[in-house]
Design a protein around this motif. Sequence first.
Motif, PDB file in Angstrom:
ATOM      1  N   LEU A  17      86.694 -35.456 -14.095  1.00  0.00           N
ATOM      2  CA  LEU A  17      86.343 -34.037 -14.060  1.00  0.00           C
ATOM      3  C   LEU A  17      87.610 -33.199 -14.217  1.00  0.00           C
ATOM      4  O   LEU A  17      88.491 -33.198 -13.357  1.00  0.00           O
ATOM      5  CB  LEU A  17      85.656 -33.704 -12.723  1.00  0.00           C
ATOM      6  CG  LEU A  17      85.346 -32.234 -12.460  1.00  0.00           C
ATOM      7  CD1 LEU A  17      84.238 -31.723 -13.368  1.00  0.00           C
ATOM      8  CD2 LEU A  17      84.976 -32.005 -10.998  1.00  0.00           C
ATOM      9  N   ALA A  41      86.464 -22.584  -9.598  1.00  0.00           N
ATOM     10  CA  ALA A  41      87.419 -22.457 -10.706  1.00  0.00           C
ATOM     11  C   ALA A  41      88.626 -23.380 -10.531  1.00  0.00           C
ATOM     12  O   ALA A  41      89.339 -23.658 -11.501  1.00  0.00           O
ATOM     13  CB  ALA A  41      87.883 -21.004 -10.830  1.00  0.00           C
ATOM     14  N   LYS A  43      90.843 -22.938  -7.627  1.00  0.00           N
ATOM     15  CA  LYS A  43      91.877 -22.185  -6.904  1.00  0.00           C
ATOM     16  C   LYS A  43      92.450 -22.999  -5.742  1.00  0.00           C
ATOM     17  O   LYS A  43      93.660 -23.108  -5.575  1.00  0.00           O
ATOM     18  CB  LYS A  43      91.291 -20.853  -6.387  1.00  0.00           C
ATOM     19  CG  LYS A  43      90.718 -19.980  -7.493  1.00  0.00           C
ATOM     20  CD  LYS A  43      90.137 -18.676  -6.969  1.00  0.00           C
ATOM     21  CE  LYS A  43      88.949 -18.847  -6.031  1.00  0.00           C
ATOM     22  NZ  LYS A  43      87.760 -19.476  -6.672  1.00  0.00           N
ATOM     23  N   THR A  44      91.552 -23.564  -4.924  1.00  0.00           N
ATOM     24  CA  THR A  44      92.023 -24.362  -3.783  1.00  0.00           C
ATOM     25  C   THR A  44      92.753 -25.611  -4.259  1.00  0.00           C
ATOM     26  O   THR A  44      93.774 -26.009  -3.689  1.00  0.00           O
ATOM     27  CB  THR A  44      90.835 -24.724  -2.865  1.00  0.00           C
ATOM     28  OG1 THR A  44      90.259 -23.503  -2.384  1.00  0.00           O
ATOM     29  CG2 THR A  44      91.264 -25.571  -1.676  1.00  0.00           C
ATOM     30  N   THR A  45      92.253 -26.198  -5.335  1.00  0.00           N
ATOM     31  CA  THR A  45      92.924 -27.370  -5.921  1.00  0.00           C
ATOM     32  C   THR A  45      94.359 -27.004  -6.306  1.00  0.00           C
ATOM     33  O   THR A  45      95.301 -27.760  -6.039  1.00  0.00           O
ATOM     34  CB  THR A  45      92.148 -27.854  -7.161  1.00  0.00           C
ATOM     35  OG1 THR A  45      90.818 -28.180  -6.755  1.00  0.00           O
ATOM     36  CG2 THR A  45      92.804 -29.055  -7.806  1.00  0.00           C
ATOM     37  N   HIS A 204      88.480 -13.608  -2.634  1.00  0.00           N
ATOM     38  CA  HIS A 204      87.298 -13.163  -3.369  1.00  0.00           C
ATOM     39  C   HIS A 204      87.046 -11.673  -3.179  1.00  0.00           C
ATOM     40  O   HIS A 204      86.448 -11.028  -4.032  1.00  0.00           O
ATOM     41  CB  HIS A 204      86.054 -13.922  -2.885  1.00  0.00           C
ATOM     42  CG  HIS A 204      85.911 -15.282  -3.488  1.00  0.00           C
ATOM     43  ND1 HIS A 204      85.613 -15.465  -4.817  1.00  0.00           N
ATOM     44  CD2 HIS A 204      86.056 -16.518  -2.961  1.00  0.00           C
ATOM     45  CE1 HIS A 204      85.561 -16.774  -5.062  1.00  0.00           C
ATOM     46  NE2 HIS A 204      85.840 -17.429  -3.955  1.00  0.00           N
TER      47      HIS A 204
HETATM   48  N1  LIG Z   1      89.228 -33.911  -3.661  1.00  0.00           N
HETATM   49  C1  LIG Z   1      88.360 -33.673  -4.667  1.00  0.00           C
HETATM   50  N2  LIG Z   1      87.706 -34.688  -5.278  1.00  0.00           N
HETATM   51  C2  LIG Z   1      86.861 -34.454  -6.273  1.00  0.00           C
HETATM   52  N3  LIG Z   1      86.568 -33.247  -6.776  1.00  0.00           N
HETATM   53  C3  LIG Z   1      87.168 -32.177  -6.216  1.00  0.00           C
HETATM   54  C4  LIG Z   1      88.104 -32.332  -5.122  1.00  0.00           C
HETATM   55  N4  LIG Z   1      88.550 -31.114  -4.768  1.00  0.00           N
HETATM   56  C5  LIG Z   1      87.927 -30.235  -5.580  1.00  0.00           C
HETATM   57  N5  LIG Z   1      87.112 -30.861  -6.457  1.00  0.00           N
HETATM   58  C6  LIG Z   1      86.299 -30.231  -7.509  1.00  0.00           C
HETATM   59  O1  LIG Z   1      87.146 -29.379  -8.255  1.00  0.00           O
HETATM   60  C7  LIG Z   1      86.481 -28.183  -8.638  1.00  0.00           C
HETATM   61  C8  LIG Z   1      87.279 -27.001  -8.149  1.00  0.00           C
HETATM   62  O2  LIG Z   1      87.219 -26.946  -6.735  1.00  0.00           O
HETATM   63  P1  LIG Z   1      88.097 -25.933  -5.882  1.00  0.00           P
HETATM   64  O3  LIG Z   1      87.728 -26.137  -4.473  1.00  0.00           O
HETATM   65  O4  LIG Z   1      89.511 -26.065  -6.259  1.00  0.00           O
HETATM   66  O5  LIG Z   1      87.535 -24.524  -6.417  1.00  0.00           O
HETATM   67  P2  LIG Z   1      87.777 -23.058  -5.844  1.00  0.00           P
HETATM   68  O6  LIG Z   1      88.181 -22.202  -7.002  1.00  0.00           O
HETATM   69  O7  LIG Z   1      88.695 -23.098  -4.686  1.00  0.00           O
HETATM   70  O8  LIG Z   1      86.312 -22.643  -5.387  1.00  0.00           O
HETATM   71  P3  LIG Z   1      85.843 -21.646  -4.212  1.00  0.00           P
HETATM   72  O9  LIG Z   1      86.012 -20.267  -4.753  1.00  0.00           O
HETATM   73  O10 LIG Z   1      84.410 -21.982  -4.029  1.00  0.00           O
HETATM   74  O11 LIG Z   1      86.662 -21.933  -3.006  1.00  0.00           O
HETATM   75  C9  LIG Z   1      85.078 -28.281  -8.046  1.00  0.00           C
HETATM   76  O12 LIG Z   1      84.209 -28.736  -9.053  1.00  0.00           O
HETATM   77  C10 LIG Z   1      85.238 -29.302  -6.943  1.00  0.00           C
HETATM   78  O13 LIG Z   1      84.018 -29.989  -6.724  1.00  0.00           O
END
Ligand SMILES: Nc1ncnc2c1ncn2[C@@H]1O[C@H](COP(=O)(O)OP(=O)(O)OP(=O)(O)O)[C@@H](O)[C@H]1O
Length: 247
Positions: A17, A41, A43-45, A204
């Motif tokens: 992914l 999107a 962001k946390t990643t 947000h």
């Molecule tokens: N440890 C992980 N293993 C597998 N997939 C992950 C992992 N961490 C995040 N993802 C996937 O990566 C994508 C981005 O997730 P992330 O949490 O970074 O988004 P975000 O922008 O922080 O969202 P939000 O605004 O909801 O907090 C999502 O599809 C999530 O399911």
Amino acid sequence: MTEYLQVQSIHKDFSGLKVLTGVDFTVREKQRHAIIGPNGAGKTTLFNIISGRFRASSGAILFKGQDISAKPAYVRNRQGLSRSFQITNVFQELTVFDNIRSGVRSRNGLRYHFFRKPDNHRRIKERTEAIAEEVGLQEAMHIPVSALSYGQQRALEIAITLSTEPELILLDEPTAGMTREETTQAIRMIDRVTAGRTLVIIEHDMDVVFSLADTISVLHYGKILVSDTPDRIRHDQRVKDAYLGEE
Ligand SMILES: Nc1ncnc2c1ncn2[C@@H]1O[C@H](COP(=O)(O)OP(=O)(O)OP(=O)(O)O)[C@@H](O)[C@H]1O
Ligand SMILES: [Mg+2]
């Protein structure tokens, strides 16, 4: 102005992914930089990669000109980079004071000889109290974490972050779940405690973003769509189409 934090061509995929597909942006020293973008999107990643919790699939993170991509989280933390802790990681039955103090202590190096210096206990106590005051928890200093209101718990997360004396602070949705009133207070507090420091904030709530940030980067489909001043972001047609328009 100094390029303080450089995020260069970061890619991240989780077993196929593709979450981040080439993220580039620069944070300048003493700036407040917001990252916005739709749910999921990445962001946390991205924060996990900057803080060292996850390794990027490719790309580099430079902090004060040094490539820290291969450094573990605790080393990055020691160099002055700190992301907010989840309150769920702290000791619920201990007081606010005790929780902040353990951060202050670990920052100062918990060693045997350390305790023999008569001044250190006092210094740690003073620093702990100062941090509690900074985040507005002075009244709640001696109650257990489990008795805090939601807003106070989020303030404690920031206090624990501050206890490591960071230069660069990463906050992931610090006002999520707060009431309007709590949010207004939280913005004021964040504004205060990040003065003279560098802040990267995921948020947000557009009121929070537009009242705090000097620069905003919009993360969209794994890339930064645009980085610019709040005023330009607000009027950017691409941003409206991709993100703000949805609100
Ligand atoms: N440890 C992980 N293993 C597998 N997939 C992950 C992992 N961490 C995040 N993802 C996937 O990566 C994508 C981005 O997730 P992330 O949490 O970074 O988004 P975000 O922008 O922080 O969202 P939000 O605004 O909801 O907090 C999502 O599809 C999530 O399911
Ligand atoms: Mg997130």
